[in-house]
Design a protein around this motif. Structure first.
Motif, PDB file in Angstrom:
ATOM      1  N   GLU A  48       0.827  -1.211   0.000  1.00 10.43           N
ATOM      2  CA  GLU A  48       0.000   0.000   0.000  1.00 10.43           C
ATOM      3  C   GLU A  48       0.863   1.263   0.000  1.00 10.43           C
ATOM      4  O   GLU A  48       0.601   2.215  -0.744  1.00 10.43           O
ATOM      5  N   GLN A  49       1.901   1.274   0.818  1.00 13.85           N
ATOM      6  CA  GLN A  49       2.768   2.444   0.914  1.00 13.85           C
ATOM      7  C   GLN A  49       3.482   2.718  -0.411  1.00 13.85           C
ATOM      8  O   GLN A  49       3.574   3.868  -0.861  1.00 13.85           O
ATOM      9  N   LEU A  50       3.966   1.674  -1.049  1.00 15.56           N
ATOM     10  CA  LEU A  50       4.672   1.833  -2.324  1.00 15.56           C
ATOM     11  C   LEU A  50       3.713   2.268  -3.433  1.00 15.56           C
ATOM     12  O   LEU A  50       4.065   3.084  -4.284  1.00 15.56           O
ATOM     13  N   SER A  51       2.511   1.727  -3.425  1.00 17.50           N
ATOM     14  CA  SER A  51       1.530   2.097  -4.440  1.00 17.50           C
ATOM     15  C   SER A  51       1.108   3.556  -4.302  1.00 17.50           C
ATOM     16  O   SER A  51       0.883   4.248  -5.306  1.00 17.50           O
ATOM     17  N   ARG A  52       1.018   4.031  -3.072  1.00 19.00           N
ATOM     18  CA  ARG A  52       0.578   5.403  -2.827  1.00 19.00           C
ATOM     19  C   ARG A  52       1.642   6.444  -3.146  1.00 19.00           C
ATOM     20  O   ARG A  52       1.324   7.612  -3.367  1.00 19.00           O
ATOM     21  N   HIS A  53       2.917   6.023  -3.172  1.00 15.88           N
ATOM     22  CA  HIS A  53       3.995   6.990  -3.338  1.00 15.88           C
ATOM     23  C   HIS A  53       4.037   7.528  -4.775  1.00 15.88           C
ATOM     24  O   HIS A  53       4.091   6.766  -5.741  1.00 15.88           O
ATOM     25  N   GLU A  54       4.058   8.845  -4.884  1.00 19.04           N
ATOM     26  CA  GLU A  54       3.965   9.476  -6.203  1.00 19.04           C
ATOM     27  C   GLU A  54       5.191   9.240  -7.084  1.00 19.04           C
ATOM     28  O   GLU A  54       5.108   9.361  -8.316  1.00 19.04           O
ATOM     29  N   ALA A  59       7.047   6.677   3.790  1.00 15.10           N
ATOM     30  CA  ALA A  59       7.077   7.381   2.512  1.00 15.10           C
ATOM     31  C   ALA A  59       8.350   8.205   2.387  1.00 15.10           C
ATOM     32  O   ALA A  59       8.941   8.324   1.302  1.00 15.10           O
ATOM     33  N   GLN A  60       8.803   8.774   3.517  1.00 16.72           N
ATOM     34  CA  GLN A  60      10.010   9.595   3.498  1.00 16.72           C
ATOM     35  C   GLN A  60      11.243   8.762   3.140  1.00 16.72           C
ATOM     36  O   GLN A  60      12.150   9.240   2.449  1.00 16.72           O
ATOM     37  N   THR A  61      11.287   7.514   3.590  1.00 17.20           N
ATOM     38  CA  THR A  61      12.411   6.643   3.259  1.00 17.20           C
ATOM     39  C   THR A  61      12.454   6.373   1.764  1.00 17.20           C
ATOM     40  O   THR A  61      13.532   6.368   1.150  1.00 17.20           O
ATOM     41  N   ILE A  62      11.301   6.138   1.167  1.00 14.88           N
ATOM     42  CA  ILE A  62      11.224   5.931  -0.285  1.00 14.88           C
ATOM     43  C   ILE A  62      11.740   7.164  -1.002  1.00 14.88           C
ATOM     44  O   ILE A  62      12.562   7.080  -1.917  1.00 14.88           O
ATOM     45  N   THR A  63      11.268   8.320  -0.582  1.00 10.16           N
ATOM     46  CA  THR A  63      11.695   9.585  -1.187  1.00 10.16           C
ATOM     47  C   THR A  63      13.197   9.783  -1.046  1.00 10.16           C
ATOM     48  O   THR A  63      13.877  10.147  -2.014  1.00 10.16           O
ATOM     49  N   ASP A  64      13.718   9.541   0.139  1.00  9.93           N
ATOM     50  CA  ASP A  64      15.151   9.731   0.392  1.00  9.93           C
ATOM     51  C   ASP A  64      16.001   8.829  -0.501  1.00  9.93           C
ATOM     52  O   ASP A  64      17.034   9.252  -1.027  1.00  9.93           O
ATOM     53  N   CYS A  65      15.585   7.575  -0.659  1.00 14.56           N
ATOM     54  CA  CYS A  65      16.329   6.639  -1.515  1.00 14.56           C
ATOM     55  C   CYS A  65      16.350   7.113  -2.963  1.00 14.56           C
ATOM     56  O   CYS A  65      17.398   7.097  -3.622  1.00 14.56           O
ATOM     57  N   LEU A  66      15.201   7.523  -3.453  1.00 18.26           N
ATOM     58  CA  LEU A  66      15.106   7.941  -4.853  1.00 18.26           C
ATOM     59  C   LEU A  66      15.860   9.243  -5.118  1.00 18.26           C
ATOM     60  O   LEU A  66      16.429   9.431  -6.193  1.00 18.26           O
ATOM     61  N   GLU A  67      15.877  10.116  -4.141  1.00 26.25           N
ATOM     62  CA  GLU A  67      16.625  11.368  -4.304  1.00 26.25           C
ATOM     63  C   GLU A  67      18.125  11.116  -4.209  1.00 26.25           C
ATOM     64  O   GLU A  67      18.920  11.711  -4.946  1.00 26.25           O
ATOM     65  N   ALA A  68      18.535  10.213  -3.324  1.00 27.87           N
ATOM     66  CA  ALA A  68      19.955   9.945  -3.109  1.00 27.87           C
ATOM     67  C   ALA A  68      20.602   9.268  -4.305  1.00 27.87           C
ATOM     68  O   ALA A  68      21.804   9.446  -4.557  1.00 27.87           O
ATOM     69  N   VAL A  69      19.834   8.471  -5.055  1.00 26.94           N
ATOM     70  CA  VAL A  69      20.410   7.720  -6.175  1.00 26.94           C
ATOM     71  C   VAL A  69      20.741   8.632  -7.360  1.00 26.94           C
ATOM     72  O   VAL A  69      21.496   8.238  -8.257  1.00 26.94           O
ATOM     73  N   ARG A  70      20.217   9.832  -7.360  1.00 22.63           N
ATOM     74  CA  ARG A  70      20.527  10.773  -8.447  1.00 22.63           C
ATOM     75  C   ARG A  70      22.018  11.095  -8.450  1.00 22.63           C
ATOM     76  O   ARG A  70      22.573  11.504  -7.434  1.00 22.63           O
ATOM     77  N   GLY A  71      22.660  10.914  -9.565  1.00 25.37           N
ATOM     78  CA  GLY A  71      24.082  11.202  -9.662  1.00 25.37           C
ATOM     79  C   GLY A  71      24.949  10.070  -9.146  1.00 25.37           C
ATOM     80  O   GLY A  71      26.180  10.195  -9.109  1.00 25.37           O
ATOM     81  N   HIS A  72      24.334   8.952  -8.733  1.00 26.84           N
ATOM     82  CA  HIS A  72      25.070   7.795  -8.247  1.00 26.84           C
ATOM     83  C   HIS A  72      24.493   6.532  -8.883  1.00 26.84           C
ATOM     84  O   HIS A  72      23.477   6.573  -9.576  1.00 26.84           O
ATOM     85  N   ASP A  73      25.126   5.403  -8.619  1.00 24.18           N
ATOM     86  CA  ASP A  73      24.634   4.136  -9.152  1.00 24.18           C
ATOM     87  C   ASP A  73      23.611   3.489  -8.226  1.00 24.18           C
ATOM     88  O   ASP A  73      22.838   2.632  -8.650  1.00 24.18           O
TER      89      ASP A  73
END
Length: 237
Positions: free
Chosen positions: A37-43, A116-130
Motif C-alpha cells: 500500500e505504501q509503495l503504491s501510494r507513493h507518487e 514514505a520519506q524513506t522511499i523519497t530519500d532513496c530515490l533522491e539519493a540515487v541521483r548522480g550515483h549508481d
C-alpha cells in the motif's frame, strides 16, 4: 521511471509458522499488504513487480485489489533458489518495460513499516550515483572472531553500519552486476547491495529508520502487531 521490486518469495522458516511470514494476517490483512500500500501510494513509484511463488499469486492479487489503488502492479516474477537469484529474476522481468537508466527499489515484503520519506530519500539519493542504501549506525561494541569462540579483534564501531531496505539501484548497472555472478557466485550473496559493491558501483548511504525492521522472529511479529494496534487506537481518536 522508478520500479519497486517486492521480494515475497521467502519461506520464513525461522518464525516457526505454517505459512511464510509475509502472508500472515495482522488485523485482517497480510503483512505484505502494508508495504504494498505504501509503495503504491507513493507518487515517485511508477511500477511494482513482485517476486512470489505461484501458490501465493491469488492471495497477493486480492491484496492488490484493496491496496494498489493506483494500479501500479506490473507482474509477478519467479523466486530463485536464494534471495539474490529472486532479485535477478525480478530485474530480468523489469527490463522488459524499463530502461537501464531507470531505478529499481528493492524491498522485502516482510519489512512492512516502510515510510514514505524513506522511499523519497532513496530515490533522491540515487541521483548522480549508481545506487543508495539506508543504513543504521552500530550502537554496540563490535568484535571479530575467527573461530566463533574467542575474540580476535575489536572492530571500529564508527566504520560499521547495518544495511536496511529499500535499496535503490540504476537498473542497467545493477542487472549486469548480478549477471556477472551467474551461475554460482550469486548463490553466495547475502545482501542486495553486495553485487553492486563487488562490481565497483558508486553506492551512497542514507540514514535508515529504526522502525523499518524486518519480521524474522515471533518477537518481531508481535512487535509489529503492537505497533499496528497502537496506530489503530490513535486513528480512532
Amino acid at each position: 521511471m522508478a520500479v519497486a521490486l517486492i521480494l515475497s518469495g521467502g519461506t520464513g522458516t525461522r518464525l516457526g509458522s505454517d505459512i511464510p511470514k509475509q502472508y500472515i494476517e495482522v488485523y485482517d490483512r497480510p503483512v505484505i499488504s502494508y508495504c504494498l500500500e505504501q509503495l503504491s501510494r507513493h507518487e515517485k513509484i511508477d511500477g511494482i513487480q513482485i517476486v512470489a511463488a505461484a501458490q501465493w499469486h491469488e492471495k497477493i492479487t486480492a491484496c492488490l485489489k484493496k491496496y494498489d489503488k493506483n494500479n501500479k502492479f506490473r507482474g509477478f516474477s519467479n523466486p530463485g533458489v536464494n534471495r539474490q537469484l529472486s532479485i535477478y529474476n525480478g530485474l530480468t522481468d523489469i527490463r522488459k518495460y524499463a530502461d537501464n537508466s531507470d531505478v529499481v527499489l528493492v524491498h522485502d515484503a516482510a519489512r512492512p513499516l516502510i515510510l514514505a520519506q524513506t522511499i523519497t530519500d532513496c530515490l533522491e539519493a540515487v541521483r548522480g550515483h549508481d545506487g543508495a542504501v539506508p543504513v543504521l549506525p552500530m550502537k554496540d561494541t563490535v568484535y571479530r572472531s575467527m573461530d566463533g569462540k574467542k575474540i580476535s579483534a575489536l572492530v571500529k564501531r564508527s566504520e560499521i553500519f547495518a544495511g536496511q531496505a529499500p535499496e535503490a539501484f540504476k537498473i542497467g548497472g545493477y542487472y549486469e552486476a548480478n549477471r556477472s555472478l551467474l551461475p554460482d557466485k550469486i548463490l553466495t550473496i547475502n545482501g542486495s547491495t553486495e553485487p553492486a559493491v563487488m562490481a565497483g558501483m558508486d553506492m551512497v548511504m542514507i540514514a535508515g529508520d529504526e522502525g523499518n525492521f524486518k519480521i524474522t522472529t515471533a518477537e518481531d511479529l508481535e512487535r509489529f502487531r503492537e505497533i499496528i494496534k497502537a496506530n489503530r487506537r490513535t486513528t480512532r481518536k
